[in-house]
Design an enzyme around this catalytic site. Structure first.
Site, PDB file in Angstrom:
ATOM      1  N   CYS A 131       0.828  -1.205   0.000  1.00  0.00           N
ATOM      2  CA  CYS A 131       0.000   0.000   0.000  1.00  0.00           C
ATOM      3  C   CYS A 131       0.865   1.260   0.000  1.00  0.00           C
ATOM      4  CB  CYS A 131      -0.919  -0.014   1.227  1.00  0.00           C
ATOM      5  SG  CYS A 131      -1.890   1.475   1.387  1.00  0.00           S
ATOM      6  N   CYS A 134      -0.380   4.088   2.191  1.00  0.00           N
ATOM      7  CA  CYS A 134      -0.151   3.913   3.626  1.00  0.00           C
ATOM      8  C   CYS A 134       1.316   4.158   3.983  1.00  0.00           C
ATOM      9  CB  CYS A 134      -0.491   2.485   4.073  1.00  0.00           C
ATOM     10  SG  CYS A 134      -1.972   1.814   3.346  1.00  0.00           S
ATOM     11  N   ASP A 135       2.237   3.673   3.161  1.00  0.00           N
ATOM     12  CA  ASP A 135       3.635   3.572   3.591  1.00  0.00           C
ATOM     13  C   ASP A 135       4.629   4.427   2.807  1.00  0.00           C
ATOM     14  OD1 ASP A 135       2.804   1.709   5.482  1.00  0.00           O
ATOM     15  OD2 ASP A 135       2.953   0.062   4.061  1.00  0.00           O
TER      16      ASP A 135
END
Ligand code: NAP
Length: 307
Positions: A131, A134-135
């Protein structure tokens, strides 16, 4: 006894919740392992009709939830451990407790596919991710690698250029599944390099507890070489979340629900919606459309049964 239980809270589940709630059926929505589904881990959505300036994925799916709640839908955190669909009412074990329902809408979506390399799972959260939204933030001015040749890989690679010093896209062929517009964007991005006809054989370094590099293998020349990498993003598609159904619903060879027309499964009173059945379109708008179809079919089914 519930009239409708909806498994999954992505676009499909939330739209089914809006429709069944407006039909006064007071649906119960089971959030699932990834509440909000794929949209909750995406960034800008530019192709959902009605938003000429685009909309953030998490915002869009949260709005759907609020809309469903406004009409009386109940959302519950948790996952379905077990389902008994051989007799009615259907019974579901949700985080240890059994509930009963007259109809069921399966909108459990599909989860990220992994490469299956020995160190991959051990290094999740330590450099390995599925992701970018997300990261990506963790890899400012770092070396980033993305694996895949579809729209997800292109989208992630483009997005990650906001953070990384360089983004290297590794794909096992020299042909892409990605749509032309997404591929063109990635090719035109000066921060993206592409390595084609190549697979990743190993991710280093488990002894250091974080990603430091990978071993690549060119499938045409056979050349094997190492490459230093800090962030390793896998974007190679998804696997439908149907294990909990324990083969009571007819699935295809990859585990997707086989539709019996409309939103119907092989079990009367059990309907499908979204990516759990759809391996072709898999868009937010098509998932929402499928959620609407499932809701209308459940509503008609209950009405015909006198509920
Ligand atoms: P996909 O289209 O199925 O592409 C998966 C890619 O990963 C393929 O290039 C495949 O290679 C590669 N791959 C699969 N298994 C692999 C393995 N074990 N090792 C190495 N490579 C592997 O999946 P997706 O990109 O996630 O897209 C899914 C759907 O969502 C599509 O319909 C797409 O259009 C849509 N989507 C749309 C957007 C957008 O419009 N903004 C963004 C993301 C996704 P091969 O080609 O060699 O099989």
């Amino acid at each position: 006894m519930h009239n409708v239980i909806i498994i999954g809270s992505g676009c499909a589940g939330n739209t089914a919740a809006i429709y069944t709630a407006r039909a006064s059926l007071r649906p119960l929505v089971i959030g699932g392992l990834e509440p909000g589904g794929q949209l909750s881990i995406t960034s800008e959505v530019e192709n959902f009709p009605g938003f000429p300036e685009g909309v953030l994925g998490p915002q869009l799916v949260e709005n759907m939830k609020l809309q469903a709640e406004k009409f009386g839908a109940e959302f519950r955190h948790g996952t379905v451990d077990e389902a008994i669909l051989t007799e009615r009412p259907f019974r579901l074990k949700i985080d240890g407790a059994w509930v009963e329902t007259r109809t069921l809408i399966v909108a459990s979506g599909a989860s990220a596919r992994w490469l299956g390399l020995p160190n991959e799972q051990k290094l999740i959260g330590k450099g390995v991710s599925s992701c970018a939204t997300c990261d990506g933030f963790f890899y400012r001015e770092k070396e980033i690698m993305v694996v895949g040749g579809g729209d997800s890989a292109m989208e992630e690679a483009n997005f990650l250029t906001r953070f990384g010093k360089r983004v290297t896209l590794v794909h096992r062929r020299d042909q892409f599944r990605a749509s032309k517009i997404m591929l063109d964007r990635a090719v035109a991005n000066p921060k993206i390099d592409m390595i084609l006809n190549t697979v990743v054989d190993e991710i280093y370094d488990i002894t250091q507890g974080s990603v430091t590099g990978v071993r690549l293998r060119n499938l045409v020349s056979g050349e094997v070489y190492d490459r230093a990498v800090d962030g390793f993003f896998v974007a190679i598609g998804h696997i439908p979340n149907t294990k909990f159904l324990n083969n009571q619903i007819t699935l295809d060879e990859d585990g997707y629900i086989v539709s019996q027309g409309g939103a119907r499964t092989n079990i009367t009173g059990v309907f499908h919606a979204g990516d759990v059945q759809d391996r072709t379109y898999r868009q937010a708008i098509t998932a929402s459309g499928a959620g609407c179809m499932a809701a209308m079919e459940a509503e008609r089914f209950l009405e015909a049964e006198g509920h």
